[in-house]
Design an enzyme around this catalytic site. Structure first.
Site, mmCIF file in Angstrom:
data_model
loop_
_atom_site.group_PDB
_atom_site.id
_atom_site.type_symbol
_atom_site.label_atom_id
_atom_site.label_comp_id
_atom_site.label_asym_id
_atom_site.label_seq_id
_atom_site.Cartn_x
_atom_site.Cartn_y
_atom_site.Cartn_z
ATOM 1 N N TYR A 66 0.831 -1.217 0.000
ATOM 2 C CA TYR A 66 0.000 0.000 0.000
ATOM 3 C C TYR A 66 0.859 1.258 0.000
ATOM 4 O O TYR A 66 0.503 2.260 -0.604
ATOM 5 C CB TYR A 66 -1.011 -0.020 1.159
ATOM 6 N N HIS A 118 -15.034 1.667 -2.205
ATOM 7 C CA HIS A 118 -13.953 0.780 -1.744
ATOM 8 C C HIS A 118 -12.946 1.482 -0.836
ATOM 9 O O HIS A 118 -11.842 1.002 -0.650
ATOM 10 C CB HIS A 118 -13.254 0.137 -2.955
ATOM 11 N N CYS A 126 -6.816 2.287 13.164
ATOM 12 C CA CYS A 126 -6.283 1.219 14.017
ATOM 13 C C CYS A 126 -7.298 0.081 14.074
ATOM 14 O O CYS A 126 -8.478 0.318 14.329
ATOM 15 C CB CYS A 126 -6.026 1.781 15.415
ATOM 16 N N CYS A 147 -0.617 1.914 16.429
ATOM 17 C CA CYS A 147 -1.416 3.010 16.993
ATOM 18 C C CYS A 147 -0.706 3.626 18.197
ATOM 19 O O CYS A 147 -0.258 2.898 19.094
ATOM 20 C CB CYS A 147 -2.777 2.454 17.408
ATOM 21 N N SER A 189 -14.546 -2.525 -15.379
ATOM 22 C CA SER A 189 -14.921 -3.799 -15.996
ATOM 23 C C SER A 189 -16.308 -4.231 -15.506
ATOM 24 O O SER A 189 -16.904 -5.147 -16.063
ATOM 25 C CB SER A 189 -13.873 -4.866 -15.683
#
Ligand code: OAD
Length: 249
Positions: A66, A118, A126, A147, A189
């Site tokens: 990410y 999404h 957290c 956290c 899609s």
């Protein structure tokens, strides 16, 4: 580009329009799609990355993925498709964006009514106490952060496989779909549910469906008007025609 007369008539009458967007709208900003040529899921396994169990098993690996995507997104810019959609807010009573994208580019382009089905990669929370960490610059380290309140793992606020969509966001998006006059299906899609119900709801409620995609998709057979080509080229042309219609009024 010459648009068909029926579409122009629909644009003249429309008060509320909705854009249902997917990864393809950000392709021209340099962000990879999931499916199709060069799609991310051709090279990577979603079950090893976009999945809560995978995160618990190997938080650093998922965080690093990410973090990598955050960097690409941070260095990318909204393209003419995002910008055209934002500009349409001046031309219609209501312009709603329902997006499957987590890249925040619609907001950066200036759209104001956005439902992110999404989630959003710039938000985090957290998993233990729920505390939010919502700065776009958060988490640029390789290691999954903890956290500062409770020591729990912090995860991106995105929907992973097997997880439910944020229900309030989905309900608002469904309501907007039910009241729109035209629903544009752009760069998706349209195979991932429940998100892909949005254009179906719009159609069942009487909306005119327009698809903008470089190829035909699962939903093409249900569409009223299909525009084959790049979103970044077609959306500005739609904006242009809308401006000329509104000037004549
Ligand atoms: P996909 O990668 O499945 O589809 C992208 C679509 O964009 C394809 O139909 C392409 O033909 C089209 N496309 C590519 N470049 C384009 C361009 N320049 N202009 C117009 N169209 C273009 O992406 P999504 O439909 O968004 O979910 O995928 C849906 C969900 O699957 C994602 O939100 C993600 C993924 O798993 C989660 O992460 C929960």
């Amino acid at each position: 580009m010459k648009f068909k007369e029926e579409f122009i008539e629909k644009l003249k009458e429309a008060e509320s329009i909705l854009f249902f967007t997917g990864a393809g709208i950000s392709a021209e900003s340099g962000i990879s799609t999931f499916r199709g040529t060069n799609g991310l899921w051709n090279k990577l396994k979603p079950e090893e990355l976009a999945n809560f169990d995978a995160f618990l098993k190997n938080p650093d690996r998922v965080w690093e993925w990410y973090q990598y995507r955050r960097k690409i997104i941070k260095n990318s810019k909204p393209n003419p498709a995002h910008k055209s959609i934002a500009e349409m807010e001046k031309l219609f009573d209501e312009v709603v964006v329902v997006t499957q994208n987590i890249d925040n580019l619609h907001r950066r382009a200036g759209s104001t009514e956005i439902y992110e089905l999404h989630g959003n990669i710039e938000r985090n929370y957290c998993i233990k106490c729920g505390r939010r960490y919502d700065s776009p610059n958060f988490g640029f380290d390789d290691v999954a952060p903890k956290c500062s309140d409770c020591g729990g793992l912090i995860r991106p606020d995105v929907v992973w496989f097997g997880e439910t969509l944020p229900q309030d966001v989905f309900a608002s998006a469904e309501n907007a779909a039910a009241r729109c006059d035209i629903c544009f299906v752009v760069g998706t899609s349209a195979v991932v549910y429940p998100a892909a119900y949005i254009p179906i709801t719009a159609k069942n409620s009487g909306a005119y469906l327009v698809e903008v995609n470089i190829e035909t998709t699962e939903i093409s057979s249900s569409i009223h008007y299909s525009l084959l080509g790049k979103a970044g080229e077609i959306l500005p042309q739609i904006l242009k025609i809308v401006k000329s219609i509104k000037q004549k009024k």
